[in-house]
Design an enzyme around this catalytic site. Structure first.
Site: not given
Length: 330
Positions: A117, A141, A145
């Site tokens: 991302s 988040y 990743k």
């Protein structure tokens, strides 16, 4: 090739499965259907309902199917939610992925494509963002990743795993009967369409004091079909022992206000809005430099101009007023 796809019944997964099948690849699709939809998958595809961290299931499947590669799309995706509840993001996005990688290496699967991302990048940095720019995730988040990206660097060095890390920017748009149906919905374009259709209250504009021309966040919106093509090309072009990191975006930026204006043009109705405070961790501008993906993958975001993105999402929303619970008209 035979590709094992996790998160296959989700928004990106369903587009990716269609792309792989259309280009002659065999697909085994895995999804636990917590957020995905079985109706998003072609009837002919081999579908397994299960968890991407279920090592017994993975061992059995890899032993039987001997896939040529894995496309890993299963993830929790909402950065704002991760600021409130970080634990599930590390459990789902990091821990389960590491369990999957353990079995993949053990089984000798030679290539792995990972949907990372833009959230891994520093929130204040160069525009457009290049792959070598500062990495400093501003949310759990993004950090979930990034930890996987680091694990893949080591697996490439030490075990020769062929790895493609694909840093996706803002996925949007729909392709025919494949659409976007999240519960709850968190993406700007479908939220704006729902506000126009009266399915929700006014859209909350999160911050109007960012250092951008109109004060709202600028993002790089890329069609899910273009992302799916990037995933396929990465699998086809990343052989055993190779490692690559590529941005996948449109290379164009659109502010929240510009997106809402386009939704108004496409639908013929102004989007009802209310102002709300900035969301913690939001960068003012995130736009991709996609030169590396063009060069290394021969990839081009062909469907990611703002108007066709909105038009495709609007067409799907009208054809499926209840999401996947409403079949497309015959």
């Amino acid at each position: 090739m035979h590709i094992f796809v996790t998160g296959a019944a989700g928004f990106l997964g369903s587009h990716a499965v269609g792309e792989l099948l259309a280009h002659g690849h065999r697909v085994t699709a895995l999804d636990d259907l917590r957020t995905g939809h079985a109706a998003a998958l072609p009837p002919a595809v081999r579908f397994l309902r299960g968890d991407c961290g279920d090592q017994d299931l993975l061992r059995r499947t890899f032993r039987e199917d001997r896939p040529d590669g894995v496309l890993h799309l299963a993830a929790s995706i909402e950065a704002g939610e991760s600021m409130r509840e970080p634990g599930p993001f590390f459990a789902n996005n990091t821990a389960r992925t590491l369990l999957l990688l353990e079995v993949l290496v053990e089984a000798g699967v030679p290539r792995f494509a990972f949907a990372s991302s833009a959230a891994v990048y520093a929130s204040a940095g160069a525009v457009p963002i290049r792959e070598e720019d500062a990495i400093a995730p501003g949310s759990p988040y993004g950090h979930s990743k990034r930890v996987v990206e680091e694990a893949l660097e080591w697996l490439h060095r030490q075990r020769g795993l062929g790895c493609a890390v694909l840093r996706c920017f803002n996925a949007a748009g729909c392709a025919g009967d494949i659409g976007e149906d999240h519960a709850p919905e968190t993406h700007l374009i479908p939220l704006a369409l729902d506000a126009v259709l009266g399915r929700s209250g006014p859209l909350r504009v999160l911050g109007e004091d960012h250092p951008t021309p109109d004060g709202t966040c600028v993002r790089d919106y890329v069609h899910a079909s273009d992302l799916a093509a990037g995933f396929r090309l990465a699998l086809e072009r990343t052989g055993p022992g190779e490692h690559r990191v590529c941005n996948l975006g449109s290379g164009l930026g659109a502010s929240v206000r510009e997106v809402l204006a386009m939704v108004g043009e496409v639908t013929g109705q102004a989007v009802p809005v209310v102002s709300a405070p900035r969301r913690e961790g939001d960068a003012a501008v995130l736009v991709a430099d996609i030169a590396r993906a063009r060069r290394e993958l021969d990839w081009e975001p062909a469907r990611s101009a703002l108007r066709p993105l909105v038009e495709s999402a609007w067409a799907w929303r009208r054809a499926h007023p209840g999401g996947y619970r409403t079949p497309a008209p015959v």
